[in-house]
Design a protein around this motif. Structure first.
Motif, PDB file in Angstrom:
ATOM      1  N   ALA A  69      -5.059  17.972 -10.190  1.00 23.21           N
ATOM      2  CA  ALA A  69      -5.957  17.034 -10.863  1.00 23.21           C
ATOM      3  C   ALA A  69      -5.171  15.924 -11.552  1.00 23.21           C
ATOM      4  CB  ALA A  69      -6.830  17.772 -11.873  1.00 23.21           C
ATOM      5  N   VAL A  70      -4.068  16.302 -12.213  1.00 22.50           N
ATOM      6  CA  VAL A  70      -3.194  15.300 -12.841  1.00 22.50           C
ATOM      7  C   VAL A  70      -2.670  14.333 -11.792  1.00 22.50           C
ATOM      8  CG1 VAL A  70      -1.042  14.929 -14.117  1.00 22.50           C
ATOM      9  CG2 VAL A  70      -2.514  16.871 -14.695  1.00 22.50           C
ATOM     10  N   GLN A  71      -2.232  14.882 -10.672  1.00 23.05           N
ATOM     11  CA  GLN A  71      -1.662  14.058  -9.610  1.00 23.05           C
ATOM     12  C   GLN A  71      -2.708  13.194  -8.915  1.00 23.05           C
ATOM     13  OE1 GLN A  71       0.148  17.373  -7.523  1.00 23.05           O
ATOM     14  NE2 GLN A  71       2.171  16.919  -8.374  1.00 23.05           N
ATOM     15  N   LYS A  72      -3.950  13.633  -8.963  1.00 27.16           N
ATOM     16  CA  LYS A  72      -5.039  12.865  -8.364  1.00 27.16           C
ATOM     17  C   LYS A  72      -5.450  11.683  -9.235  1.00 27.16           C
ATOM     18  CE  LYS A  72      -9.813  13.397  -6.682  1.00 27.16           C
ATOM     19  NZ  LYS A  72     -10.934  14.360  -6.474  1.00 27.16           N
ATOM     20  N   VAL A  73      -5.386  11.865 -10.552  1.00 30.03           N
ATOM     21  CA  VAL A  73      -5.899  10.864 -11.477  1.00 30.03           C
ATOM     22  C   VAL A  73      -4.838   9.835 -11.882  1.00 30.03           C
ATOM     23  CG1 VAL A  73      -6.858  10.504 -13.793  1.00 30.03           C
ATOM     24  CG2 VAL A  73      -7.683  12.399 -12.369  1.00 30.03           C
ATOM     25  N   PHE A  74      -3.622  10.307 -12.196  1.00 28.62           N
ATOM     26  CA  PHE A  74      -2.608   9.436 -12.775  1.00 28.62           C
ATOM     27  C   PHE A  74      -1.509   9.077 -11.781  1.00 28.62           C
ATOM     28  CE2 PHE A  74      -4.115  12.119 -16.354  1.00 28.62           C
ATOM     29  CZ  PHE A  74      -4.642  11.124 -17.166  1.00 28.62           C
ATOM     30  N   THR A  75      -0.817   7.982 -12.069  1.00 27.04           N
ATOM     31  CA  THR A  75       0.404   7.640 -11.338  1.00 27.04           C
ATOM     32  C   THR A  75       1.596   8.232 -12.090  1.00 27.04           C
ATOM     33  OG1 THR A  75       0.852   5.589 -12.569  1.00 27.04           O
ATOM     34  CG2 THR A  75      -0.634   5.436 -10.668  1.00 27.04           C
ATOM     35  N   GLN A  76       2.747   8.219 -11.447  1.00 23.04           N
ATOM     36  CA  GLN A  76       3.955   8.734 -12.100  1.00 23.04           C
ATOM     37  C   GLN A  76       4.265   7.947 -13.369  1.00 23.04           C
ATOM     38  OE1 GLN A  76       6.251  11.451 -11.025  1.00 23.04           O
ATOM     39  NE2 GLN A  76       6.570  11.092 -13.206  1.00 23.04           N
TER      40      GLN A  76
ATOM     41  N   GLY B  34      -0.322  -2.557 -19.601  1.00 24.60           N
ATOM     42  CA  GLY B  34       0.534  -1.914 -18.606  1.00 24.60           C
ATOM     43  C   GLY B  34       0.081  -0.514 -18.227  1.00 24.60           C
ATOM     44  N   ALA B  35       1.068   0.336 -17.915  1.00 24.98           N
ATOM     45  CA  ALA B  35       0.780   1.699 -17.485  1.00 24.98           C
ATOM     46  C   ALA B  35       0.116   2.501 -18.597  1.00 24.98           C
ATOM     47  CB  ALA B  35       2.076   2.398 -17.051  1.00 24.98           C
ATOM     48  N   GLY B  36       0.447   2.161 -19.838  1.00 25.22           N
ATOM     49  CA  GLY B  36      -0.183   2.848 -20.964  1.00 25.22           C
ATOM     50  C   GLY B  36      -1.681   2.602 -21.004  1.00 25.22           C
ATOM     51  N   LYS B  37      -2.081   1.364 -20.771  1.00 28.61           N
ATOM     52  CA  LYS B  37      -3.501   1.011 -20.791  1.00 28.61           C
ATOM     53  C   LYS B  37      -4.253   1.713 -19.663  1.00 28.61           C
ATOM     54  CE  LYS B  37      -6.735  -2.851 -20.552  1.00 28.61           C
ATOM     55  NZ  LYS B  37      -6.908  -4.293 -20.307  1.00 28.61           N
ATOM     56  N   SER B  38      -3.708   1.649 -18.449  1.00 28.36           N
ATOM     57  CA  SER B  38      -4.382   2.282 -17.313  1.00 28.36           C
ATOM     58  C   SER B  38      -4.447   3.802 -17.479  1.00 28.36           C
ATOM     59  CB  SER B  38      -3.687   1.909 -15.999  1.00 28.36           C
ATOM     60  OG  SER B  38      -2.325   2.299 -16.002  1.00 28.36           O
TER      61      SER B  38
ATOM     62  N   ILE C  85      -7.955   8.944 -18.983  1.00 27.47           N
ATOM     63  CA  ILE C  85      -7.962  10.243 -19.660  1.00 27.47           C
ATOM     64  C   ILE C  85      -9.346  10.881 -19.628  1.00 27.47           C
ATOM     65  CG2 ILE C  85      -7.771  11.350 -21.926  1.00 27.47           C
ATOM     66  CD1 ILE C  85      -5.341   9.613 -22.475  1.00 27.47           C
ATOM     67  N   GLU C  86     -10.375  10.079 -19.834  1.00 22.35           N
ATOM     68  CA  GLU C  86     -11.737  10.624 -19.810  1.00 22.35           C
ATOM     69  C   GLU C  86     -12.076  11.189 -18.430  1.00 22.35           C
ATOM     70  OE1 GLU C  86     -16.373   9.341 -20.802  1.00 22.35           O
ATOM     71  OE2 GLU C  86     -14.745   7.901 -21.061  1.00 22.35           O
ATOM     72  N   ARG C  87     -11.623  10.491 -17.390  1.00 25.80           N
ATOM     73  CA  ARG C  87     -11.853  10.978 -16.029  1.00 25.80           C
ATOM     74  C   ARG C  87     -11.154  12.321 -15.811  1.00 25.80           C
ATOM     75  NH1 ARG C  87      -9.116   8.285 -10.698  1.00 25.80           N
ATOM     76  NH2 ARG C  87      -9.795   9.848  -9.168  1.00 25.80           N
ATOM     77  N   PHE C  88      -9.921  12.430 -16.311  1.00 26.03           N
ATOM     78  CA  PHE C  88      -9.197  13.699 -16.177  1.00 26.03           C
ATOM     79  C   PHE C  88      -9.895  14.811 -16.953  1.00 26.03           C
ATOM     80  CE2 PHE C  88      -6.216  16.786 -17.927  1.00 26.03           C
ATOM     81  CZ  PHE C  88      -5.730  17.338 -16.753  1.00 26.03           C
TER      82      PHE C  88
ATOM     83  N   VAL D 249       0.839  -1.201   0.000  1.00 19.88           N
ATOM     84  CA  VAL D 249       0.000   0.000   0.000  1.00 19.88           C
ATOM     85  C   VAL D 249       0.869   1.244   0.000  1.00 19.88           C
ATOM     86  CG1 VAL D 249      -1.633   1.374   1.344  1.00 19.88           C
ATOM     87  CG2 VAL D 249      -1.976  -1.101   1.094  1.00 19.88           C
ATOM     88  N   SER D 250       1.930   1.213   0.801  1.00 23.75           N
ATOM     89  CA  SER D 250       2.836   2.356   0.875  1.00 23.75           C
ATOM     90  C   SER D 250       3.494   2.607  -0.467  1.00 23.75           C
ATOM     91  CB  SER D 250       3.899   2.097   1.946  1.00 23.75           C
ATOM     92  OG  SER D 250       4.847   3.140   1.954  1.00 23.75           O
ATOM     93  N   THR D 251       3.925   1.535  -1.132  1.00 24.71           N
ATOM     94  CA  THR D 251       4.569   1.652  -2.432  1.00 24.71           C
ATOM     95  C   THR D 251       3.605   2.200  -3.462  1.00 24.71           C
ATOM     96  OG1 THR D 251       5.999  -0.229  -1.917  1.00 24.71           O
ATOM     97  CG2 THR D 251       5.833   0.418  -4.235  1.00 24.71           C
ATOM     98  N   GLN D 252       2.345   1.700  -3.428  1.00 27.29           N
ATOM     99  CA  GLN D 252       1.336   2.166  -4.360  1.00 27.29           C
ATOM    100  C   GLN D 252       1.051   3.651  -4.145  1.00 27.29           C
ATOM    101  OE1 GLN D 252       1.349  -0.170  -6.736  1.00 27.29           O
ATOM    102  NE2 GLN D 252      -0.855   0.039  -6.929  1.00 27.29           N
ATOM    103  N   SER D 253       1.025   4.038  -2.874  1.00 25.42           N
ATOM    104  CA  SER D 253       0.734   5.430  -2.547  1.00 25.42           C
ATOM    105  C   SER D 253       1.811   6.354  -3.097  1.00 25.42           C
ATOM    106  CB  SER D 253       0.619   5.597  -1.032  1.00 25.42           C
ATOM    107  OG  SER D 253       0.416   6.940  -0.690  1.00 25.42           O
ATOM    108  N   LEU D 254       3.071   5.919  -2.967  1.00 29.23           N
ATOM    109  CA  LEU D 254       4.174   6.727  -3.468  1.00 29.23           C
ATOM    110  C   LEU D 254       4.127   6.823  -4.988  1.00 29.23           C
ATOM    111  CD1 LEU D 254       7.103   5.439  -1.216  1.00 29.23           C
ATOM    112  CD2 LEU D 254       6.045   7.703  -1.152  1.00 29.23           C
ATOM    113  N   ALA D 255       3.765   5.697  -5.638  1.00 27.34           N
ATOM    114  CA  ALA D 255       3.732   5.667  -7.091  1.00 27.34           C
ATOM    115  C   ALA D 255       2.540   6.431  -7.642  1.00 27.34           C
ATOM    116  CB  ALA D 255       3.678   4.216  -7.574  1.00 27.34           C
TER     117      ALA D 255
END
Length: 221
Positions: A104-111, A162-166, A171-174, A15-21
């Motif tokens: 908003a970018v930081q809320k929706v997407f991961t790094q 992968g990350a591209g798919k997610s 994008i629509e949410r953003f 969970v911690s790792t996911q939160s950071l990412a």
């Protein structure tokens, strides 16, 4: 018991790792906004919102204005619109808006997702696709007639897994969040600017209208 605690510790670490990412850096988030053209068209948004809100009222005022006072009314309207435009275009307001967009970018997407998006849309192929999509948004049409097969193949290759798919799925949410930010920001800023300039504008337009219609009950007040 030791196994139970080990599983709990592993879960907490995950969970911690996911939160950071989950939070892109400020730099990568701002790059995404720049690539999408969001950070570059603040003045255009201000101008469009002003025209949309005031167009009907301004046209009505000019229609009501006697011919002899028409030029004076146009000058008053022009001055009012410039005052509003200048106030709404202040750098600090643009910064507040961009900070909202960045969050908003930081809320929706991961790094990782933002990195994929930035990398693809910074490439020659990605830039070309983005240009076509933006043209489609502005003028309408069928996306199948806009993108070439090579464009589609490039999109599939990057965003199929992968990350591209997610990232692609988010994008629509953003976009929806972006629309909400624009609406809220422009509305609040417009109200604040209007409080400064609208009372004087209304008094000036009333004086002009009453010059040609002194017997009106409104002018007699």
């Amino acid at each position: 018991m030791k196994l139970k605690y080990l599983l709990v510790a592993c879960a907490a670490l995950f969970v911690s790792t996911q939160s950071l990412a989950a939070k892109p850096s400020d730099e990568s988030a701002m790059k995404w906004l720049e690539i999408q053209g969001i950070s570059n068209n603040y003045s255009e948004k201000v101008q469009r919102s002003l025209e949309m809100v005031n167009k009907e009222d301004n046209e009505r005022l000019l229609t009501m204005t006697p011919k002899a006072q028409k030029a004076q009314m146009k000058a008053v309207i022009s001055r009012y619109m410039k005052n509003m435009q200048d106030d709404l275009s202040r750098p600090e307001l643009k910064k507040q808006w961009l900070d909202e967009e960045k969050r908003a970018v930081q809320k929706v997407f991961t790094q990782e997702e933002v990195d994929v998006l930035n990398s693809f849309f910074s490439s020659p192929r990605g830039k070309g696709i983005l240009k076509k999509i933006n043209h489609l948004r502005q003028h309408g049409g069928d996306i199948d007639n806009v993108l070439s097969q090579a464009d589609v193949d490039s999109i599939v290759k990057v965003f199929e897994h992968g990350a591209g798919k997610s990232a692609f799925e988010k994008i629509e949410r953003f976009d929806k969040l972006n629309d909400e930010i624009v609406k809220k920001t422009m509305s609040n800023n417009y109200i604040n600017a209007s409080r400064k300039y609208t009372p004087a504008f209304e008094a000036q337009t009333r004086d002009i209208l009453c010059k040609g219609n002194k017997h009106s009950s409104e002018c007699a007040k």
